[in-house]
Motif scaffolding. Structure first.
Motif, PDB file in Angstrom:
ATOM      1  N   HIS A   1       0.771  -1.240   0.000  1.00  0.00           N
ATOM      2  CA  HIS A   1       0.000   0.000   0.000  1.00  0.00           C
ATOM      3  C   HIS A   1       0.804   1.294   0.000  1.00  0.00           C
ATOM      4  CE1 HIS A   1      -3.108  -2.931   1.238  1.00  0.00           C
ATOM      5  NE2 HIS A   1      -3.920  -2.099   0.623  1.00  0.00           N
ATOM      6  N   ILE A   2       2.103   1.251   0.257  1.00  0.00           N
ATOM      7  CA  ILE A   2       2.835   2.523   0.336  1.00  0.00           C
ATOM      8  C   ILE A   2       3.505   2.892  -0.982  1.00  0.00           C
ATOM      9  CG2 ILE A   2       3.270   2.253   2.807  1.00  0.00           C
ATOM     10  CD1 ILE A   2       6.169   1.578   2.173  1.00  0.00           C
ATOM     11  N   GLY A   3       3.416   2.014  -1.985  1.00  0.00           N
ATOM     12  CA  GLY A   3       4.149   2.255  -3.224  1.00  0.00           C
ATOM     13  C   GLY A   3       3.306   2.477  -4.457  1.00  0.00           C
ATOM     14  N   GLY A   4       2.005   2.725  -4.292  1.00  0.00           N
ATOM     15  CA  GLY A   4       1.176   3.020  -5.453  1.00  0.00           C
ATOM     16  C   GLY A   4       1.031   1.866  -6.421  1.00  0.00           C
ATOM     17  N   ARG A   5       1.010   0.625  -5.907  1.00  0.00           N
ATOM     18  CA  ARG A   5       0.876  -0.553  -6.758  1.00  0.00           C
ATOM     19  C   ARG A   5      -0.405  -0.465  -7.587  1.00  0.00           C
ATOM     20  NH1 ARG A   5      -2.225  -4.735  -6.030  1.00  0.00           N
ATOM     21  NH2 ARG A   5      -2.697  -3.982  -3.938  1.00  0.00           N
ATOM     22  N   LYS A   6      -0.272  -0.717  -8.909  1.00  0.00           N
ATOM     23  CA  LYS A   6      -1.427  -0.664  -9.801  1.00  0.00           C
ATOM     24  C   LYS A   6      -1.607  -1.960 -10.590  1.00  0.00           C
ATOM     25  CE  LYS A   6      -1.040   4.353 -10.354  1.00  0.00           C
ATOM     26  NZ  LYS A   6      -0.708   5.468 -11.291  1.00  0.00           N
ATOM     27  N   ARG A   7      -0.532  -2.445 -11.206  1.00  0.00           N
ATOM     28  CA  ARG A   7      -0.639  -3.604 -12.093  1.00  0.00           C
ATOM     29  C   ARG A   7      -0.233  -4.907 -11.416  1.00  0.00           C
ATOM     30  NH1 ARG A   7       3.120  -2.070 -16.899  1.00  0.00           N
ATOM     31  NH2 ARG A   7       2.321  -4.034 -17.778  1.00  0.00           N
ATOM     32  N   LEU A   8       0.615  -4.840 -10.414  1.00  0.00           N
ATOM     33  CA  LEU A   8       1.086  -6.056  -9.753  1.00  0.00           C
ATOM     34  C   LEU A   8       0.018  -6.586  -8.795  1.00  0.00           C
ATOM     35  CD1 LEU A   8       4.740  -4.947  -8.942  1.00  0.00           C
ATOM     36  CD2 LEU A   8       4.047  -6.658 -10.628  1.00  0.00           C
ATOM     37  N   PRO A   9      -0.137  -7.911  -8.714  1.00  0.00           N
ATOM     38  CA  PRO A   9      -1.141  -8.485  -7.815  1.00  0.00           C
ATOM     39  C   PRO A   9      -0.819  -8.224  -6.350  1.00  0.00           C
ATOM     40  CG  PRO A   9      -0.363 -10.102  -9.424  1.00  0.00           C
ATOM     41  CD  PRO A   9       0.558  -8.935  -9.508  1.00  0.00           C
ATOM     42  N   ALA A  10      -1.854  -8.188  -5.527  1.00  0.00           N
ATOM     43  CA  ALA A  10      -1.706  -7.972  -4.088  1.00  0.00           C
ATOM     44  C   ALA A  10      -1.271  -9.263  -3.394  1.00  0.00           C
ATOM     45  CB  ALA A  10      -3.018  -7.472  -3.500  1.00  0.00           C
ATOM     46  N   THR A  11      -0.918  -9.144  -2.135  1.00  0.00           N
ATOM     47  CA  THR A  11      -0.514 -10.297  -1.323  1.00  0.00           C
ATOM     48  C   THR A  11      -1.704 -11.211  -1.060  1.00  0.00           C
ATOM     49  OG1 THR A  11       1.239  -9.033  -0.254  1.00  0.00           O
ATOM     50  CG2 THR A  11       0.431 -10.962   0.923  1.00  0.00           C
ATOM     51  N   GLU A  12      -1.429 -12.505  -1.031  1.00  0.00           N
ATOM     52  CA  GLU A  12      -2.441 -13.482  -0.629  1.00  0.00           C
ATOM     53  C   GLU A  12      -1.803 -14.515   0.289  1.00  0.00           C
ATOM     54  OE1 GLU A  12      -3.564 -16.335  -3.840  1.00  0.00           O
ATOM     55  OE2 GLU A  12      -2.340 -15.018  -5.104  1.00  0.00           O
ATOM     56  N   THR A  13      -2.644 -15.261   0.974  1.00  0.00           N
ATOM     57  CA  THR A  13      -2.175 -16.300   1.897  1.00  0.00           C
ATOM     58  C   THR A  13      -2.572 -17.663   1.358  1.00  0.00           C
ATOM     59  OG1 THR A  13      -2.502 -14.777   3.752  1.00  0.00           O
ATOM     60  CG2 THR A  13      -2.228 -17.105   4.291  1.00  0.00           C
ATOM     61  N   VAL A  14      -1.645 -18.627   1.414  1.00  0.00           N
ATOM     62  CA  VAL A  14      -1.940 -19.980   0.944  1.00  0.00           C
ATOM     63  C   VAL A  14      -1.439 -20.997   1.968  1.00  0.00           C
ATOM     64  CG1 VAL A  14      -1.780 -19.333  -1.486  1.00  0.00           C
ATOM     65  CG2 VAL A  14       0.229 -20.220  -0.320  1.00  0.00           C
ATOM     66  N   ASN A  15      -1.977 -22.190   1.858  1.00  0.00           N
ATOM     67  CA  ASN A  15      -1.475 -23.333   2.620  1.00  0.00           C
ATOM     68  C   ASN A  15      -0.664 -24.181   1.660  1.00  0.00           C
ATOM     69  OD1 ASN A  15      -0.995 -25.729   3.979  1.00  0.00           O
ATOM     70  ND2 ASN A  15      -2.992 -25.724   5.012  1.00  0.00           N
ATOM     71  N   LEU A  16       0.651 -24.202   1.851  1.00  0.00           N
ATOM     72  CA  LEU A  16       1.529 -24.893   0.906  1.00  0.00           C
ATOM     73  C   LEU A  16       1.306 -26.399   0.893  1.00  0.00           C
ATOM     74  CD1 LEU A  16       4.850 -22.915   1.461  1.00  0.00           C
ATOM     75  CD2 LEU A  16       3.254 -22.734  -0.452  1.00  0.00           C
ATOM     76  N   ALA A  17       0.742 -26.942   1.955  1.00  0.00           N
ATOM     77  CA  ALA A  17       0.465 -28.376   1.991  1.00  0.00           C
ATOM     78  C   ALA A  17      -0.600 -28.759   0.972  1.00  0.00           C
ATOM     79  CB  ALA A  17       0.028 -28.795   3.395  1.00  0.00           C
ATOM     80  N   ARG A  18      -1.415 -27.777   0.580  1.00  0.00           N
ATOM     81  CA  ARG A  18      -2.490 -28.064  -0.369  1.00  0.00           C
ATOM     82  C   ARG A  18      -2.336 -27.292  -1.672  1.00  0.00           C
ATOM     83  NH1 ARG A  18      -5.643 -27.382   4.496  1.00  0.00           N
ATOM     84  NH2 ARG A  18      -6.338 -25.336   3.786  1.00  0.00           N
ATOM     85  N   SER A  19      -1.198 -26.628  -1.851  1.00  0.00           N
ATOM     86  CA  SER A  19      -0.998 -25.801  -3.037  1.00  0.00           C
ATOM     87  C   SER A  19       0.164 -26.329  -3.875  1.00  0.00           C
ATOM     88  CB  SER A  19      -0.686 -24.352  -2.624  1.00  0.00           C
ATOM     89  OG  SER A  19      -0.227 -23.592  -3.728  1.00  0.00           O
ATOM     90  N   PRO A  20       0.053 -26.269  -5.199  1.00  0.00           N
ATOM     91  CA  PRO A  20       1.190 -26.677  -6.044  1.00  0.00           C
ATOM     92  C   PRO A  20       2.420 -25.803  -5.819  1.00  0.00           C
ATOM     93  CG  PRO A  20      -0.539 -25.622  -7.357  1.00  0.00           C
ATOM     94  CD  PRO A  20      -1.120 -25.867  -6.011  1.00  0.00           C
ATOM     95  N   LEU A  21       2.251 -24.640  -5.216  1.00  0.00           N
ATOM     96  CA  LEU A  21       3.390 -23.774  -4.921  1.00  0.00           C
ATOM     97  C   LEU A  21       4.325 -24.393  -3.883  1.00  0.00           C
ATOM     98  CD1 LEU A  21       1.596 -20.292  -4.764  1.00  0.00           C
ATOM     99  CD2 LEU A  21       3.025 -21.183  -6.617  1.00  0.00           C
ATOM    100  N   GLY A  22       3.827 -25.397  -3.169  1.00  0.00           N
ATOM    101  CA  GLY A  22       4.659 -26.054  -2.163  1.00  0.00           C
ATOM    102  C   GLY A  22       5.502 -27.188  -2.723  1.00  0.00           C
ATOM    103  N   ALA A  23       5.324 -27.501  -4.010  1.00  0.00           N
ATOM    104  CA  ALA A  23       6.098 -28.586  -4.622  1.00  0.00           C
ATOM    105  C   ALA A  23       7.581 -28.291  -4.536  1.00  0.00           C
ATOM    106  CB  ALA A  23       5.675 -28.773  -6.076  1.00  0.00           C
ATOM    107  N   GLY A  24       8.343 -29.319  -4.115  1.00  0.00           N
ATOM    108  CA  GLY A  24       9.784 -29.167  -3.993  1.00  0.00           C
ATOM    109  C   GLY A  24      10.257 -28.831  -2.599  1.00  0.00           C
ATOM    110  N   LEU A  25       9.328 -28.355  -1.749  1.00  0.00           N
ATOM    111  CA  LEU A  25       9.691 -28.050  -0.374  1.00  0.00           C
ATOM    112  C   LEU A  25       9.641 -29.296   0.498  1.00  0.00           C
ATOM    113  CD1 LEU A  25       7.713 -24.719   0.226  1.00  0.00           C
ATOM    114  CD2 LEU A  25      10.162 -24.977  -0.233  1.00  0.00           C
TER     115      LEU A  25
END
Length: 515
Positions: A119-143
């Motif tokens: 919020h302090i940098g005038g973000r316009k095009r970049l996506p906002a922060t989100e929260t995930v559970n890596l145990a159920r997300s493909p983003l956790g692959a390799g960990l």
């Protein structure tokens, strides 16, 4: 390009910029675009040291919030989307996974920091922060097993050394003279002018300039020494600037075989509260870094230490399932950050903000650049010109925010659409080659591919798709003179070519030089 002989014909340059890293190139571009005559000299190759040894991120610096660097972080966050728009071929968005496993910080603290980051940098095009559970997300692959909550936030990637080259190219196209492998021997004030002695492989020559910008990075204090006046007992003509200090901190990275699948990066928290990035790199690898190690002694070419390698490998093995050892390190690099000395207790805590020190000493101005980071180079250049504005009242206004860099004029700023169009026009070319050329050169890839119907039309292939046509382009337009310039700065094709390619590339470039 302008020849050395033409360069020396100028009776007095407005600005002599010493240093061909990101700050020097950025200032040269900004100044010439305001109507000043500019000569930029670099003792070696463009981006040969610090500016090609970064983590290659356009980012606000999330961890700097812990040190209260709110002004720097805000400025850097605003710059992310500005720079992305200027060079969408070498800068693109990247999502970062920040696992809470092994975190020395409570989740609420991390989430608060990311709220500020969003919020302090005038973000316009970049996506906002989100929260995930890596145990159920493909983003956790390799960990390793046990990865739970993670935060996902956005920053941008940049081809750092190419960013320097593109700034230098744009400066040259607007009338600046850029001389690589040309060092400042000494400089003396002569009333309202600087008289500077330069040296290259052909010998020494003297030039005059109304102002000098000292953007020599780790060598900033060395350049200040070269402005000393022996007639005054060695007292620095840049006497006021000498009150400023630079603190040299080495940062090192390793490259290992790819640790995980996906286009996302990881921000890994260590028990010592330092953070390490793991980033997809050159299709087949993962880039891991960085370290913070105090540099002792005068600046020089930096290499990674055994302790730094062990630290980065330990971080990888703390988080990832892959068992990585020293034999898995495919490549490493290190650079010295010329940080402004704020007398912080540790290398990690030293400010990444920059200080611009203007010394007139009753005569021609000398502006020295201390500190800075690649993300803020454009704003730093604007601030440098503000510092010098009283000496150049005829200079035009700030202009770089909306001006694309060479190759960045992609239709709609849509890189993927540009690649698809380029590939459709040349169906005989492998897609990886078309995409690599588009990434490196943007719309200027057309200059390399012009008239070619099949890959063989580009001449001999030295490996990794590096052809004679590309080498000719790099020699004529980007100051590339050696295989190292090409394989490790204009590109990272050194990771994709055999060792015996280097002498063949050197011989080809030498032939262009003597031809």
């Amino acid at each position: 390009m302008i020849t050395d002989r033409q360069a020396m014909a100028e009776p007095a340059w407005d600005l002599l910029v010493v240093g061909g890293g990101i700050n020097g190139a950025g200032i040269a571009r900004d100044a010439v675009g305001r109507g000043l005559s500019v000569l930029m000299v670099e003792a070696e190759d463009l981006a040969q040291h610090t500016s090609s040894a970064s983590t290659k991120l356009i980012h606000g610096g999330l961890r700097y919030l812990e040190y209260g660097e709110f002004r720097l972080v805000r400025e850097a966050l605003i710059e992310r989307e500005t720079l992305w728009g200027m060079a969408p071929h070498i800068i693109w968005p990247l999502r970062f996974v920040l696992p809470q496993m092994n975190s020395p910080r409570p989740a609420w603290m991390v989430r608060l920091g990311l709220f500020l980051y969003d919020h302090i940098g005038g973000r316009k095009r970049l996506p906002a922060t989100e929260t995930v559970n890596l145990a159920r997300s493909p983003l956790g692959a390799g960990l390793k097993p046990g990865a739970g909550k993670a935060f996902i936030y956005s920053d941008c990637w940049v081809e750092d050394s190419r960013l320097v080259v593109l700034n230098a190219m744009d400066a040259a196209s607007r009338g600046a003279t850029v001389l690589t492998r040309t060092r400042l021997v000494s400089a003396r004030r002569r009333g309202a002018l600087w008289e500077a002695v330069l040296a290259d492989s052909t010998g020494e020559r003297t030039v005059s300039a109304r102002a000098i910008v000292n953007a020599a990075g780790p060598w900033v204090e060395d350049v200040l020494q070269r402005t000393q006046d022996p007639a005054q007992g060695g007292a620095a003509q840049g006497g006021q600037a000498r009150k400023r200090g630079v603190r040299l901190v080495k940062g090192s990275h390793i490259v290992v075989p790819r640790l995980y699948h996906g286009d996302h990066a990881f921000l890994l928290q260590n028990p010592d509260r330092r953070v390490v990035f793991a980033i997809p790199y050159e299709r087949e690898f993962t880039l891991v870094g960085t370290t913070d190690e105090a540099w002792q002694g005068p600046p020089a070419k930096a290499t990674i230490s055994e302790a730094e390698t062990a630290y980065l490998i330990e971080t990888v093995n703390r988080y990832f399932s892959a068992d990585v050892g020293t034999d898995d390190v495919c490549w490493s690099y290190a650079g010295i950050r010329p940080l402004y000395d704020d007398h912080a207790s540790s290398a990690s805590a030293v400010t990444r903000d920059y200080v611009l020190d203007l010394d007139t000493d009753g005569g021609a101005p000398l502006l020295s650049v201390f500190g800075g980071k690649i993300t803020t180079f454009r704003k730093l250049a604007e601030h440098a010109m503000e510092k010098l504005s009283a000496h150049f009242p005829m200079a035009g206004p700030a202009w770089t925010a909306g001006a694309v860099l060479p190759g960045g004029d992609l239709p709609g700023g849509d890189f993927d659409a540009f690649v698809a169009e380029l590939a459709s026009e040349r169906p005989a070319f492998p897609h990886y080659l078309i995409r690599r050329l588009a990434r490196a050169y943007g719309s200027r890839a057309e200059q390399i591919l012009e008239g070619a119907r099949v890959p063989g039309d580009l001449g001999r292939d030295f490996g990794g798709g590096l052809t004679e046509a590309e080498l000719v382009y790099l020699y004529r337009n980007e100051w590339a003179r050696t295989a190292e310039d090409v394989l490790w700065r204009r590109s990272k094709l050194g990771l994709h070519t055999l060792p015996q390619a280097a002498p063949l590339i050197d011989a080809f470039l030498a032939g262009l030089h003597h031809g």
